[in-house]
Design an enzyme around this catalytic site. Structure first.
Site, PDB file in Angstrom:
ATOM      1  N   GLY A 275       0.722  -1.232   0.074  1.00 18.84           N
ATOM      2  CA  GLY A 275       0.070  -0.069   0.179  1.00 18.84           C
ATOM      3  C   GLY A 275       0.775   1.428  -0.182  1.00 18.84           C
ATOM      4  O   GLY A 275       1.917   1.130  -0.091  1.00 18.84           O
ATOM      5  N   GLU A 300       0.149  -1.484  -7.036  1.00 23.01           N
ATOM      6  CA  GLU A 300      -0.539  -0.261  -7.497  1.00 23.01           C
ATOM      7  C   GLU A 300       0.399   0.914  -7.925  1.00 23.01           C
ATOM      8  O   GLU A 300       0.783   1.533  -8.681  1.00 23.01           O
ATOM      9  CB  GLU A 300      -1.559   0.196  -6.468  1.00 23.01           C
ATOM     10  CG  GLU A 300      -2.571   1.350  -6.786  1.00 23.01           C
ATOM     11  CD  GLU A 300      -3.481   1.579  -5.537  1.00 23.01           C
ATOM     12  OE1 GLU A 300      -4.370   0.894  -5.580  1.00 23.01           O
ATOM     13  OE2 GLU A 300      -3.177   2.373  -4.887  1.00 23.01           O
ATOM     14  N   GLY A 394      -6.700   1.723  -3.171  1.00 18.72           N
ATOM     15  CA  GLY A 394      -6.990   0.356  -3.717  1.00 18.72           C
ATOM     16  C   GLY A 394      -6.891  -0.921  -2.902  1.00 18.72           C
ATOM     17  O   GLY A 394      -6.788  -2.071  -3.080  1.00 18.72           O
TER      18      GLY A 394
HETATM   19  N1  COA Z   1      -6.362   7.527  14.828  1.00 19.29           N
HETATM   20  C1  COA Z   1      -6.001   8.857  14.686  1.00 19.29           C
HETATM   21  N2  COA Z   1      -4.830   9.042  13.691  1.00 19.29           N
HETATM   22  C2  COA Z   1      -3.748   8.015  13.567  1.00 19.29           C
HETATM   23  C3  COA Z   1      -4.280   6.873  14.010  1.00 19.29           C
HETATM   24  C4  COA Z   1      -5.371   6.509  14.501  1.00 19.29           C
HETATM   25  N3  COA Z   1      -5.749   5.265  15.013  1.00 19.29           N
HETATM   26  N4  COA Z   1      -3.272   5.918  13.302  1.00 19.29           N
HETATM   27  C5  COA Z   1      -2.451   6.815  12.757  1.00 19.29           C
HETATM   28  N5  COA Z   1      -2.814   8.032  12.566  1.00 19.29           N
HETATM   29  C6  COA Z   1      -2.297   9.205  12.074  1.00 19.29           C
HETATM   30  C7  COA Z   1      -0.886   9.434  12.471  1.00 19.29           C
HETATM   31  O1  COA Z   1      -0.636   9.934  13.844  1.00 19.29           O
HETATM   32  C8  COA Z   1      -0.296  10.212  11.258  1.00 19.29           C
HETATM   33  O2  COA Z   1      -0.687  11.798  11.401  1.00 19.29           O
HETATM   34  P1  COA Z   1       0.203  12.716  11.055  1.00 19.29           P
HETATM   35  O3  COA Z   1      -0.024  12.697   9.733  1.00 19.29           O
HETATM   36  O4  COA Z   1      -0.636  14.027  11.866  1.00 19.29           O
HETATM   37  O5  COA Z   1       1.358  12.487  11.703  1.00 19.29           O
HETATM   38  C9  COA Z   1      -1.000   9.715  10.207  1.00 19.29           C
HETATM   39  O6  COA Z   1      -2.307   8.960  10.671  1.00 19.29           O
HETATM   40  C10 COA Z   1      -0.229   8.754   9.125  1.00 19.29           C
HETATM   41  O7  COA Z   1       0.015   7.677  10.013  1.00 19.29           O
HETATM   42  P2  COA Z   1       1.307   7.061   9.599  1.00 19.29           P
HETATM   43  O8  COA Z   1       1.841   6.231  10.765  1.00 19.29           O
HETATM   44  O9  COA Z   1       2.247   8.249   9.331  1.00 19.29           O
HETATM   45  O10 COA Z   1       1.156   5.955   8.354  1.00 19.29           O
HETATM   46  P3  COA Z   1       1.213   6.063   6.949  1.00 19.29           P
HETATM   47  O11 COA Z   1       1.929   7.288   6.289  1.00 19.29           O
HETATM   48  O12 COA Z   1       1.697   4.693   6.400  1.00 19.29           O
HETATM   49  O13 COA Z   1      -0.321   6.176   6.544  1.00 19.29           O
HETATM   50  C11 COA Z   1      -2.601   5.579   6.179  1.00 19.29           C
HETATM   51  C12 COA Z   1      -1.106   5.247   6.988  1.00 19.29           C
HETATM   52  C13 COA Z   1      -3.677   4.498   6.843  1.00 19.29           C
HETATM   53  C14 COA Z   1      -3.179   7.045   6.551  1.00 19.29           C
HETATM   54  C15 COA Z   1      -2.427   5.266   4.603  1.00 19.29           C
HETATM   55  O14 COA Z   1      -1.656   3.979   4.335  1.00 19.29           O
HETATM   56  C16 COA Z   1      -3.629   5.439   3.946  1.00 19.29           C
HETATM   57  O15 COA Z   1      -4.088   6.372   3.548  1.00 19.29           O
HETATM   58  N6  COA Z   1      -4.360   4.123   3.500  1.00 19.29           N
HETATM   59  C17 COA Z   1      -5.430   3.940   3.048  1.00 19.29           C
HETATM   60  C18 COA Z   1      -5.303   3.880   1.491  1.00 19.29           C
HETATM   61  C19 COA Z   1      -4.472   2.716   1.107  1.00 19.29           C
HETATM   62  O16 COA Z   1      -4.260   1.636   1.746  1.00 19.29           O
HETATM   63  N7  COA Z   1      -3.987   2.526  -0.107  1.00 19.29           N
HETATM   64  C20 COA Z   1      -3.111   1.759  -0.526  1.00 19.29           C
HETATM   65  C21 COA Z   1      -3.934   0.917  -1.839  1.00 19.29           C
HETATM   66  S1  COA Z   1      -2.663  -0.007  -2.766  1.00 19.29           S
END
Ligand code: COA
Length: 517
Positions: A275, A300, A394
Site C-alpha cells: 500500500g 499499484e 486500492g
Molecule cells: N487515529 C488517529 N490518527 C491516526 C491513527 C489513529 N488510529 N493512526 C495513525 N494516525 C495518524 C498518524 O498519527 C499520522 O498523523 P500525522 O500525519 O498528523 O502525523 C497519520 O495518521 C499517518 O500515519 P502514519 O503512521 O504516518 O502512516 P502512513 O503514512 O503509513 O499512512 C494511512 C497510513 C492509513 C493513512 C495510509 O496508508 C492510507 O491512507 N491508507 C489508505 C489507502 C490505502 O491503503 N491505499 C493503498 C492501496 S494500494
C-alpha cells in the site's frame, strides 16, 4: 530528470513529442487550454499518487475560478502533486472529487462538508463511467511524454485512469511534459476491458505479461489543446523507516520464513502488493535483508522500496500503475530508467487492481490501517470515525482478493494517546472476512482459520502493548459474559474514542496514564 537541452529547438521538440504533424497547431498556453472548461463540467485528469499529474492547466482553471463562477467535478487516478488539489480547493474551483485524495487543504474542505468526496475502490471508477452509472467525463486533461504518429497518447509516470478518461471524454487536453524522458516510451501497457456481459478474461497469467499497447489510442480530432510544460512530479512525502516500522517488517519477514519452512510458500513468496505511505514502504524495505529471492510485485504504487529491492537483487519484476519516489530516488531512477525498464510495467489502475488478476496471481497484499479492532475489522480512512484521512484507495481491491491479506499499523498513534487496536472500529473499510494477518511493532496475529473469540485473544495478546493490552482484555472479558458469536459491550464499544475526544487520551485511569508516562 532530464531538462530540455539548450540546443533543442521548438521544431525538434515538436518532431519528437508531437509526431502527428496536424496536431502541432493545437499547441497553446495553459490559460487558453483552460478556457475549454465550463462551469459544472466533469473533468478527468491524469495523476496517481503524485505521479504523472496534469500540472499547469488545473492551475489555470483555479486562476479563472478566482474571478468567475467555475466549479468542476474532478476525477483522477488517485492523489495529485504540485499542490493541484490545494490550489483548486483554495480557489473554490471544485464541487466534487473522486476517487482518492491525500491533500491536507482538500481534506479539511471535505471534512467541513464543502466538497463532496466519493471515496471509491480504485478499480471501479472507470467501470462506473463506462456503464454511465456516474456523470460522464466532459474533458480529459492528460500528461504525456509524447503523441505518436497516429495521435495516440504516451503517458508519463502513471497510467491511473488516464486511458479510459481520454477514451470516454468528449475532448482531450494534453500536457506534454519535457522533463519526462522519452525513454519512458514502452513502459506502459494499456488494456481496456470489453463491455459486459460478453467480456473476456484479462489475460494476465504472470506479473510480467504485457497484454495491451504502449500508448492510449483515441481519435486525434478529440485533442483540442496541447500545452508544453516543464514541471516535475512532486516528490513523495514518505518518511524513512523508523524503529517501529523496522520491527513491523521484521515480524512479517519472520512470518514468511515460517510459511516457507512449512511449505505453504516457496522462497520467492507470491507476487507482493504494498500500500501507500511510510509504513508500507518500510515493510517492503524489510525484504532487502531477508532470505527471499526472485521476488515480484503486482502492485499499484511503486515507491522507493521497489527500486531498492531491484538494486539489492531481490526483485525480478514490478507491475504497477504509477512510480512515486522521493526526490533523491527520483533523480537516481529516472536518470537511468533504461536500467529498470525491462523489469517494469505501468498499467491502468483497473488492471493493476483487477480482482480477477489479483485472485489468479495469488497476491500477498500488505496495506495499512489507521485502526483495527479486536476482531480484525479495519478502518483505513476515517480518523475517530468521522474525519476523512485519504481514502480507501486500492486497499479494498487487494485485501478482498489476495491470497494473503496483511494489515500493518503501529500499535499506538499520537504519542500513545491513541491505541490503534480498539474494541470496535469507528468506520469499516475492510471487514474481518478480508483480513488474514494483523501486524504491529509488538507482534503479528495470524488470524487464518480462527473464529471471532479466538481472533480477539490473538490480536490483543500479540499486537497490543500495555496498558492498552490490559484494557482490551478487560473489555473482552466483560463482552464474553454477555455472550454472542462476536461479543461486545455495545455501550462501551466507542468509549475509548469518546474519551479521547473529551480528555485527549484513550487511556482510562490515573494508573494507566502513569504506566504510559
Ligand atoms: N487515529 C488517529 N490518527 C491516526 C491513527 C489513529 N488510529 N493512526 C495513525 N494516525 C495518524 C498518524 O498519527 C499520522 O498523523 P500525522 O500525519 O498528523 O502525523 C497519520 O495518521 C499517518 O500515519 P502514519 O503512521 O504516518 O502512516 P502512513 O503514512 O503509513 O499512512 C494511512 C497510513 C492509513 C493513512 C495510509 O496508508 C492510507 O491512507 N491508507 C489508505 C489507502 C490505502 O491503503 N491505499 C493503498 C492501496 S494500494
Amino acid at each position: 530528470m532530464p531538462d530540455i537541452q539548450p540546443d533543442q529547438s521548438m521544431q525538434q521538440i515538436q518532431e519528437q513529442r508531437i509526431r502527428l504533424p496536424k496536431l502541432r497547431d493545437r499547441i497553446t498556453t495553459a490559460t487558453h487550454a483552460a478556457s475549454w472548461i465550463e462551469d459544472g463540467m466533469t473533468i478527468g485528469m491524469s495523476g496517481f499518487t503524485r505521479a504523472g499529474d496534469a500540472k499547469v492547466v488545473p492551475l489555470a482553471i483555479a486562476e479563472r475560478a478566482k474571478t468567475e463562477k467555475l466549479k468542476i467535478s474532478l476525477m483522477t487516478g488517485a492523489s495529485l502533486g504540485n499542490d493541484v488539489d490545494k490550489t483548486l480547493t483554495e480557489a473554490g474551483a471544485m464541487s466534487r472529487r473522486m476517487p482518492f485524495q491525500a491533500d491536507p487543504t482538500l481534506r479539511a474542505a471535505i471534512n467541513r462538508g464543502e466538497i463532496m468526496y466519493v471515496d471509491q475502490h480504485l478499480s471501479e471508477t472507470v467501470e462506473q463511467l463506462r456503464t454511465r452509472q456516474i456523470n460522464a467525463i466532459d474533458i480529459a486533461i492528460i500528461e504525456a511524454i509524447a503523441i505518436t504518429e497516429d495521435g495516440a497518447i504516451i503517458p508519463t509516470t502513471s497510467v491511473g485512469n488516464s486511458a479510459s478518461f481520454a477514451i470516454l471524454a468528449d475532448q482531450v487536453i494534453i500536457e506534454i511534459n519535457l522533463t519526462q524522458s522519452l525513454e519512458l516510451e514502452g513502459l506502459h501497457d494499456i488494456f481496456i476491458p470489453k463491455h459486459r456481459p460478453r467480456r473476456e478474461p484479462v489475460p494476465i497469467m504472470a506479473v510480467s505479461d504485457r497484454i495491451g499497447s504502449t500508448a492510449i489510442s483515441i481519435p486525434p480530432e478529440k485533442i483540442v489543446a496541447i500545452v508544453i510544460t516543464q514541471k516535475t512530479d512532486s516528490a513523495s512525502t514518505i518518511l524513512p523507516p523508523d524503529e517501529e516500522t523496522a520491527q513491523i517488517a521484521s515480524h512479517l519477514v519472520n512470518f514468511f520464513k515460517e510459511e516457507v519452512r512449512d511449505g505453504r510458500l516457496s522462497n520467492n513468496l507470491m507476487p507482493l502488493q504494498a500500500g501507500i505511505g511510510t509504513i508500507a514502504n518500510a515493510v517492503m524495505m524489510g525484504f532487502i535483508d531477508s532470505p527471499f529471492e526472485h521476488l515480484t510485485m503486482y502492485s499499484e504504487v511503486l515507491q522507493d522500496s521497489t527500486f531498492d529491492l531491484f538494486d539489492a537483487g531481490k526483485l525480478d519484476f514490478a507491475s504497477g500503475s504509477s512510480i512515486t519516489l522521493s526526490a533523491q530516488k527520483s533523480n537516481d531512477v529516472f536518470q537511468d530508467i533504461a536500467k529498470y525498464k525491462d523489469r517494469l510495467i505501468l498499467r491502468p489502475q483497473e488492471i493493476s487492481n483487477h480482482p480477477e488478476v489479483i485472485r489468479r496471481l495469488g497476491l500477498i497484499a500488505i496495506n495499512t490501517a489507521l485502526e483495527a479492532d479486536i476482531y480484525g475489522n479495519i478502518n483505513s480512512t476515517h480518523v475517530l470515525g468521522t474525519h476523512m484521512m485519504n481514502g480507501i484507495g486500492g486497499s479494498g481491491d487487494f485485501a478482498r482478493n489476495a491470497y494473503l491479506s496483511v494489515f500493518a499499523t503501529k500499535s499506538i498513534a499520537k504519542g500513545g494517546k491513541i491505541s490503534s487496536i480498539v474494541p470496535m472500529v469507528t468506520h469499516v473499510d475492510h471487514t474481518e472476512h478480508d483480513v488474514d494477518i494483523i501486524v504491529t511493532e509488538i507482534g503479528l496475529a495470524d488470524l487464518r482459520g480462527l473464529a471471532p473469540r479466538e481472533r480477539a485473544q490473538k490480536i490483543i495478546q500479540n499486537c497490543v502493548a500495555e496498558p492498552y493490552k490490559a484494557m482490551l482484555f478487560a473489555y473482552l472479558r466483560e463482552a464474553e459474559v454477555r455472550g454472542g458469536h462476536t461479543p461486545h459491550v455495545l455501550e462501551k464499544a466507542y468509549a475509548w474514542h469518546s474519551r479521547y475526544r473529551e480528555t485527549g487520551t484513550m487511556l482510562e485511569t490515573l494508573e494507566h496514564l502513569k504506566a504510559a508516562a
